[in-house]
Design a protein around this motif. Structure first.
Motif, PDB file in Angstrom:
ATOM      1  N   ILE A 202      -7.822 -57.466  40.927  1.00 12.49           N
ATOM      2  CA  ILE A 202      -9.168 -56.596  41.409  1.00 12.49           C
ATOM      3  C   ILE A 202     -10.275 -56.422  40.344  1.00 12.49           C
ATOM      4  O   ILE A 202     -11.324 -56.522  40.100  1.00 12.49           O
ATOM      5  CB  ILE A 202      -8.932 -56.159  43.028  1.00 12.49           C
ATOM      6  CG1 ILE A 202      -8.414 -56.939  43.825  1.00 12.49           C
ATOM      7  CG2 ILE A 202     -10.569 -55.640  43.493  1.00 12.49           C
ATOM      8  CD1 ILE A 202      -7.838 -56.429  45.254  1.00 12.49           C
ATOM      9  N   ARG A 203      -9.643 -55.614  39.859  1.00 15.11           N
ATOM     10  CA  ARG A 203     -10.382 -54.671  38.788  1.00 15.11           C
ATOM     11  C   ARG A 203     -10.294 -55.534  37.073  1.00 15.11           C
ATOM     12  O   ARG A 203     -11.787 -54.426  36.719  1.00 15.11           O
ATOM     13  CB  ARG A 203      -9.759 -53.032  38.540  1.00 15.11           C
ATOM     14  CG  ARG A 203      -9.016 -52.601  40.119  1.00 15.11           C
ATOM     15  CD  ARG A 203     -10.529 -51.833  40.021  1.00 15.11           C
ATOM     16  NE  ARG A 203     -10.250 -51.283  41.856  1.00 15.11           N
ATOM     17  CZ  ARG A 203     -10.427 -51.541  42.430  1.00 15.11           C
ATOM     18  NH1 ARG A 203     -11.064 -52.421  42.537  1.00 15.11           N
ATOM     19  NH2 ARG A 203     -10.196 -50.957  43.660  1.00 15.11           N
ATOM     20  N   MET A 204     -10.159 -56.345  37.218  1.00 17.92           N
ATOM     21  CA  MET A 204     -10.081 -57.282  35.930  1.00 17.92           C
ATOM     22  C   MET A 204     -10.780 -58.770  36.098  1.00 17.92           C
ATOM     23  O   MET A 204     -10.459 -59.526  35.228  1.00 17.92           O
ATOM     24  CB  MET A 204      -9.119 -57.601  35.307  1.00 17.92           C
ATOM     25  CG  MET A 204      -7.773 -56.290  35.419  1.00 17.92           C
ATOM     26  SD  MET A 204      -6.316 -56.816  34.248  1.00 17.92           S
ATOM     27  CE  MET A 204      -5.494 -54.685  34.848  1.00 17.92           C
ATOM     28  N   GLN A 205     -11.807 -58.666  37.097  1.00 18.55           N
ATOM     29  CA  GLN A 205     -12.603 -59.906  37.216  1.00 18.55           C
ATOM     30  C   GLN A 205     -13.067 -60.686  36.392  1.00 18.55           C
ATOM     31  O   GLN A 205     -13.511 -61.884  35.858  1.00 18.55           O
ATOM     32  CB  GLN A 205     -13.194 -60.157  39.161  1.00 18.55           C
ATOM     33  CG  GLN A 205     -12.225 -59.786  39.902  1.00 18.55           C
ATOM     34  CD  GLN A 205     -13.514 -59.796  40.446  1.00 18.55           C
ATOM     35  OE1 GLN A 205     -14.794 -60.431  40.917  1.00 18.55           O
ATOM     36  NE2 GLN A 205     -13.215 -59.546  42.447  1.00 18.55           N
ATOM     37  N   GLU A 206     -13.663 -59.430  35.999  1.00 18.65           N
ATOM     38  CA  GLU A 206     -14.755 -59.399  33.598  1.00 18.65           C
ATOM     39  C   GLU A 206     -13.741 -60.121  33.015  1.00 18.65           C
ATOM     40  O   GLU A 206     -14.715 -61.178  32.389  1.00 18.65           O
ATOM     41  CB  GLU A 206     -15.357 -58.724  33.692  1.00 18.65           C
ATOM     42  CG  GLU A 206     -16.411 -57.978  34.754  1.00 18.65           C
ATOM     43  CD  GLU A 206     -16.269 -56.783  34.337  1.00 18.65           C
ATOM     44  OE1 GLU A 206     -17.360 -56.292  33.342  1.00 18.65           O
ATOM     45  OE2 GLU A 206     -15.542 -56.175  34.111  1.00 18.65           O
ATOM     46  N   LEU A 207     -12.975 -60.578  32.677  1.00 20.16           N
ATOM     47  CA  LEU A 207     -12.201 -60.748  32.105  1.00 20.16           C
ATOM     48  C   LEU A 207     -10.827 -62.030  32.445  1.00 20.16           C
ATOM     49  O   LEU A 207     -10.577 -62.560  31.603  1.00 20.16           O
ATOM     50  CB  LEU A 207     -10.520 -59.610  31.662  1.00 20.16           C
ATOM     51  CG  LEU A 207     -10.519 -58.363  31.579  1.00 20.16           C
ATOM     52  CD1 LEU A 207      -9.684 -57.785  30.651  1.00 20.16           C
ATOM     53  CD2 LEU A 207     -11.637 -58.591  30.335  1.00 20.16           C
ATOM     54  N   ALA A 208     -11.994 -63.068  33.603  1.00 23.88           N
ATOM     55  CA  ALA A 208     -10.583 -64.020  34.257  1.00 23.88           C
ATOM     56  C   ALA A 208     -11.439 -65.263  33.415  1.00 23.88           C
ATOM     57  O   ALA A 208     -10.291 -65.869  33.189  1.00 23.88           O
ATOM     58  CB  ALA A 208     -11.612 -64.109  35.988  1.00 23.88           C
ATOM     59  N   LEU A 209     -12.084 -64.993  33.010  1.00 21.27           N
ATOM     60  CA  LEU A 209     -12.571 -66.784  32.528  1.00 21.27           C
ATOM     61  C   LEU A 209     -12.792 -66.003  30.828  1.00 21.27           C
ATOM     62  O   LEU A 209     -13.028 -67.205  30.178  1.00 21.27           O
ATOM     63  CB  LEU A 209     -14.261 -67.101  32.713  1.00 21.27           C
ATOM     64  CG  LEU A 209     -13.928 -67.873  33.760  1.00 21.27           C
ATOM     65  CD1 LEU A 209     -15.474 -68.051  34.877  1.00 21.27           C
ATOM     66  CD2 LEU A 209     -13.039 -68.529  34.444  1.00 21.27           C
ATOM     67  N   ASP A 210     -11.889 -65.116  30.295  1.00 25.46           N
ATOM     68  CA  ASP A 210     -12.138 -65.319  28.389  1.00 25.46           C
ATOM     69  C   ASP A 210     -10.918 -65.372  28.005  1.00 25.46           C
ATOM     70  O   ASP A 210      -9.316 -65.609  28.893  1.00 25.46           O
ATOM     71  CB  ASP A 210     -12.267 -63.601  28.223  1.00 25.46           C
ATOM     72  CG  ASP A 210     -12.049 -63.606  26.945  1.00 25.46           C
ATOM     73  OD1 ASP A 210     -12.125 -64.134  26.207  1.00 25.46           O
ATOM     74  OD2 ASP A 210     -12.498 -62.083  26.546  1.00 25.46           O
ATOM     75  N   GLN A 211     -11.042 -66.706  27.048  1.00 25.05           N
ATOM     76  CA  GLN A 211     -10.084 -67.617  27.308  1.00 25.05           C
ATOM     77  C   GLN A 211      -9.215 -66.588  25.810  1.00 25.05           C
ATOM     78  O   GLN A 211      -7.559 -67.770  25.601  1.00 25.05           O
ATOM     79  CB  GLN A 211     -10.651 -68.969  26.034  1.00 25.05           C
ATOM     80  CG  GLN A 211     -11.127 -69.887  27.120  1.00 25.05           C
ATOM     81  CD  GLN A 211      -9.772 -70.034  28.920  1.00 25.05           C
ATOM     82  OE1 GLN A 211      -8.702 -70.506  27.820  1.00 25.05           O
ATOM     83  NE2 GLN A 211     -10.384 -70.001  29.371  1.00 25.05           N
ATOM     84  N   GLY A 212      -9.208 -65.485  25.693  1.00 30.18           N
ATOM     85  CA  GLY A 212      -8.824 -64.986  24.525  1.00 30.18           C
ATOM     86  C   GLY A 212      -7.926 -64.005  25.216  1.00 30.18           C
ATOM     87  O   GLY A 212      -7.088 -62.767  24.812  1.00 30.18           O
ATOM     88  N   VAL A 213      -7.990 -63.840  26.936  1.00 25.68           N
ATOM     89  CA  VAL A 213      -7.334 -62.945  27.674  1.00 25.68           C
ATOM     90  C   VAL A 213      -6.112 -63.597  28.385  1.00 25.68           C
ATOM     91  O   VAL A 213      -6.496 -64.646  29.110  1.00 25.68           O
ATOM     92  CB  VAL A 213      -7.918 -62.006  28.541  1.00 25.68           C
ATOM     93  CG1 VAL A 213      -7.619 -60.891  29.155  1.00 25.68           C
ATOM     94  CG2 VAL A 213      -9.540 -61.511  27.767  1.00 25.68           C
ATOM     95  N   PHE A 214      -4.884 -63.620  28.811  1.00 28.00           N
ATOM     96  CA  PHE A 214      -3.595 -63.859  29.513  1.00 28.00           C
ATOM     97  C   PHE A 214      -3.294 -62.389  30.222  1.00 28.00           C
ATOM     98  O   PHE A 214      -2.860 -61.510  29.825  1.00 28.00           O
ATOM     99  CB  PHE A 214      -3.109 -64.489  28.332  1.00 28.00           C
ATOM    100  CG  PHE A 214      -1.662 -64.904  29.638  1.00 28.00           C
ATOM    101  CD1 PHE A 214      -1.799 -66.400  29.746  1.00 28.00           C
ATOM    102  CD2 PHE A 214      -1.107 -64.532  30.155  1.00 28.00           C
ATOM    103  CE1 PHE A 214      -1.357 -67.125  30.720  1.00 28.00           C
ATOM    104  CE2 PHE A 214      -0.098 -64.971  31.066  1.00 28.00           C
ATOM    105  CZ  PHE A 214      -0.097 -66.836  31.970  1.00 28.00           C
ATOM    106  N   ILE A 215      -3.851 -62.388  31.958  1.00 28.66           N
ATOM    107  CA  ILE A 215      -3.252 -61.349  32.382  1.00 28.66           C
ATOM    108  C   ILE A 215      -2.193 -62.245  33.637  1.00 28.66           C
ATOM    109  O   ILE A 215      -1.761 -63.327  34.147  1.00 28.66           O
ATOM    110  CB  ILE A 215      -4.413 -60.980  33.430  1.00 28.66           C
ATOM    111  CG1 ILE A 215      -5.682 -60.635  33.074  1.00 28.66           C
ATOM    112  CG2 ILE A 215      -4.026 -60.241  34.575  1.00 28.66           C
ATOM    113  CD1 ILE A 215      -7.167 -60.451  33.330  1.00 28.66           C
TER     114      ILE A 215
END
Lengths: 133, 309
Positions: free
Chosen positions: B95-108
């Protein structure tokens, strides 16, 4: 070592309405049924939902919507999953959805639609019976 | 095996599937882990720990955005508690990491703690290896909200950031043993709240009492994770600390300690599982004999682990 098969479900709210009471009730019910529920919060785009579903490798996605945009947003999620080769993920939907829209949504690949008043136990059963493990 | 190649290429589906195998305790997971091991060890593993509601997820979000602005790739493992009653979990760190959801350099990846009590999950150790082998520059592990003694994160992370907030108790809390001893960096989040400076002072006073002379003094950084204030400083300190340990023998020392504890723990698990599966009927009859005082528990154990003749 013993294998475990915990069902993982993404509960997501696509679109612009800010009411997630229903989504939270479902999330809690699935948790109490022994599932791992990933809740991503409000106002998700179909792209964000599909990306999260892939990274989290979920067995099912539960979409909740009250804004009336289900005929656009639900099929879009299914379409993006297909594009990513992740259409083995079970997609179900819920919220304020008129009966006449349901056949169209099922045709678009939403496995089941649960409208207000559905006991949460029915949703739990449906997921358990229909996820591919 | 294409799964291995897919992980090594950094493909998100491969990474996700391999982590699932690990979480399921699938036999294929161990084979796959053997094959990726050579490719691990490059990522800096950062642990973020602290009490529930202290802002760990929001900090991970901000820190990741900062690291991404330097064009480094980030893998995130966020752990939330599993219910000991139903086995279910509500994993809400995204919920707090929504801004990262579409960043291809980030895997959550969100994980349930699944019975582990030290703030991590069993699978998180091997999941970190997968993200490392997949080419992430940083692997950030966000623990379950911890109390005073859940310190397993030191067995996994190269650098531990301990997040505290104002209003959690008096200065005696700061000199208690446990989590207060594991911070390489102290973060006082929600620094716009009353009492933040007092928390900083209390941590500094605790650090003044450290007697180990050659150990580096951990910095204490004030942040407001919702606005991003203090994140630059946090990032700089983490990088500085990383260079410092990587360029001395400290990193190697920590990692060897970790490998030792991992080797012991997987050996323990393996032997225990073997005994439990091969000798379960023998255990049942031993329980009866011990109860009836025909044998004592220690002698029974010696019989249990003795090789079959």
């Amino acid at each position: 070592m013993t294998q475990t098969n915990t069902i993982r479900v993404l509960v997501a709210k696509p679109g612009l309405d800010g009411h997630d009471r229903g989504a939270k009730v479902i999330a809690r019910a699935l948790r109490d049924a022994g599932m791992e529920v990933i809740y991503t919060g409000l106002r998700q785009t179909p792209e964000q939902i599909v990306e999260a579903a892939i990274q989290e490798d979920v067995d099912a996605i539960g979409l909740s919507i009250l804004s009336g945009a289900h005929n656009f947003l639900f099929p879009k999620v299914v379409e993006l999953l297909k594009k990513e080769g992740a259409d083995d993920i079970l997609v179900i939907g819920g919220g304020v959805i008129p009966d006449e829209d349901i056949p169209g949504l099922k045709e678009a690949g939403i496995a089941e639609i649960f409208t207000p008043g559905t006991p949460t136990s029915r949703i739990v059963e449906f997921i358990k019976e229909n996820v591919k493990h | 095996m294409d799964l291995i190649q897919s992980v090594l290429n950094g493909e998100k589906r491969g990474i996700a599937k391999m982590i699932t195998l690990i979480e399921k305790n699938a036999p294929e997971a161990i084979e796959a882990l053997k094959q990726i091991y050579q490719h691990t060890g490059k990522a800096a593993i950062i642990g973020i720990t602290g009490p529930p509601g202290s802002g760990k997820s929001s900090l991970v979000n901000q820190l990741t955005k900062k690291i991404r602005s330097e064009d480094k790739k980030v893998g995130i493992i966020a752990i939330d508690p599993t219910s000991p009653f139903t086995g279910g979990a509500l994993l809400g760190d995204r919920i707090r990491m929504q801004e990262l959801a579409l960043d291809q350099g980030v895997f959550i990846r969100s994980m349930g703690s699944r019975g582990a009590l030290g703030g991590l999950s069993r699978a998180s150790y091997d999941a970190a290896k997968v993200l490392d082998a997949a080419g992430m520059d940083y692997v950030i592990i966000e623990t379950v909200g911890v109390g005073q003694s859940e310190i397993d994160i030191v067995k996994l992370a190269d650098i531990v950031a301990l997040v505290l907030i104002p209003g959690m108790g008096d200065e005696v809390q700061a000199i208690k043993a446990g989590v207060m001893e594991i911070g390489d960096v102290f973060v006082v989040n929600k620094a716009d709240k009353d009492g933040a400076n007092r928390v900083v002072t209390e941590i500094e006073m605790m650090l003044d009492l450290n007697t180990e002379k050659d150990a580096a003094r951990p910095p204490v950084i004030k942040t407001i994770a919702t606005t991003g204030e203090g994140i630059d400083e946090l990032n700089e300190h983490i990088k500085k600390y990383w260079h410092q340990i990587a360029n001395s023998n400290e990193l190697a020392k920590r990692r060897k300690e970790r490998i030792r504890s991992e080797l012991i723990s997987i050996t323990e698990d393996h032997i225990l599982n073997q005994i439990l599966s091969d000798k379960s009927s023998k255990i049942d009859s031993m329980v009866k004999d011990i109860y009836e005082k025909k044998i004592d528990p220690y002698s029974a154990m010696e019989l249990l682990i003795a090789p079959e003749k």
